[in-house]
Design an enzyme around this catalytic site. Structure first.
Site, short mmCIF file in Angstrom:
data_model
loop_
_atom_site.label_atom_id
_atom_site.label_comp_id
_atom_site.label_asym_id
_atom_site.label_seq_id
_atom_site.Cartn_x
_atom_site.Cartn_y
_atom_site.Cartn_z
CE LYS A 54 48.56 44.02 41.29
NZ LYS A 54 47.23 43.71 41.82
CD GLN A 98 44.48 41.55 40.79
OE1 GLN A 98 45.62 41.62 41.23
NE2 GLN A 98 43.83 42.61 40.34
CG ASP A 121 46.08 44.75 47.47
OD1 ASP A 121 46.88 45.44 46.83
OD2 ASP A 121 45.43 43.80 46.99
#
Ligand code: NAP
Length: 289
Positions: A54, A98, A121
């Site tokens: 990322k 994450q 997200d």
């Protein structure tokens, strides 16, 4: 003949589009470059690899990122404090925590603490609920990447029968919602299967489209699909020879499917670029400058 759905190539096109918006809109209007926050906890090698990818994507496009890497024994309270800082920081447009988290941390509590406007997200229940109700919001990156790839290759999903293997909240469940919604792309008839589904082959053999997000290398075999099926492989596994495998048994499915995503080079790059796209959207939505 099986055609490969090239996620790497499409991600490159989208990368150029995002760069062009940054150059021709954001910078021309004297606004700040989009800024993604990333919170990583612990030493899980897959999570570290995902985060590094990322970050590489941010660097490629030229958007800013800030990484907070917390040790494995970080308490939930400390993680919540870091999230609060990201929520309040006006220079962070969107951020992610994450997953998965260590067992001593309550994942639901963490997701609920993220400001939905910065939840790039798309995992916060407010955004997930909006997605389920077909309202405008951040869609989870992998699901959005799959739909975008199908759209690019002009693969009709409306009226088709889709079988999804895996019901995780980051992949299978959002894919099932987006593919079955009354919208474009959507209108597919969806069966969501999981570890308690008996005889998965019964469903996959009838499917026009199969999305495999099961987390088991080479799970879907050629004998489990009908000829001409479209197969989307979400899985990523590093095997001992350092070769990356998917959840699909590529050799037996290739030749029988009409379309297939390769691993690597399929859904992985699409997922990463969709996170950046969501960050750009957050930057355009949320700020004056
Ligand atoms: P996950 O959270 O472990 O979920 C796996 C799902 O598969 C669960 O719903 C589970 O059922 C189901 N399942 C497990 N064994 C099964 C079986 N024998 N038959 C049918 N269903 C079974 O995994 P995930 O996070 O969704 O990830 C899936 C895969 O995609 C992994 O390989 C992951 O690394 C990869 N991934 C790739 C990307 C990308 O960017 N390409 C992004 C995310 C994930 P239950 O719900 O009943 O447990």
């Amino acid at each position: 003949m099986t055609k490969l759905l090239d996620g790497k190539l499409l991600a490159k096109e989208i990368r150029n589009e995002i760069s062009s918006v940054i150059t021709n809109k954001i910078l021309k209007e004297n606004k700040r470059i989009p800024h993604l926050g990333i919170i990583l906890t612990g030493n899980n090698s897959s999570s570290i690899a995902y985060v590094n990818n990322k970050i590489r994507e941010c660097k490629n496009i030229g958007i800013k990122y800030s990484l907070i890497h917390l040790p494995i024994n970080t308490l939930e309270k400390k993680l919540l404090e870091e999230i609060k800082k990201m929520n309040k920081n006006p220079y962070i447009d969107g951020f992610i925590v994450q997953l998965p988290l260590e067992k001593h941390i309550n994942q639901d509590k963490i997701i609920l603490s993220i400001n939905p406007k910065k939840d790039v997200d798309g995992f916060h229940p407010e955004n997930f609920g909006k997605m389920a109700l077909n309202m405008k919001t951040f869609f989870p990156a992998t699901a959005l990447g799959i739909l975008t790839l199908l759209e690019k290759y002009k693969i009709q999903i409306s009226g088709k029968y889709t079988v999804i293997i895996g019901r995780s909240r980051i992949v299978g469940r959002p894919v099932s919602i987006l593919m079955s919604r009354k919208s474009y792309p959507g209108n597919s008839t969806v069966t969501l299967t999981h570890s308690k589904t008996p005889n998965i082959e019964y469903y996959t053999k009838q499917a026009d489209i199969i999305v495999v997000a099961v987390g088991i290398p080479k799970f879907l075999k050629g004998r489990m699909i009908k000829k001409g099926a479209i197969v989307i492989d979400v899985g990523i596994h590093n095997n001992n020879e350092k070769k990356i495998l998917g959840d699909v048994d590529f050799c037996s499915v290739y030749g029988k499917a009409s379309y297939l995503t390769p691993v690597p080079g399929g859904i992985g790059p699409m997922t990463r670029i969709m996170l950046i796209k969501n960050t750009l959207t957050a930057a355009l939505n949320n700020r004056e400058k």
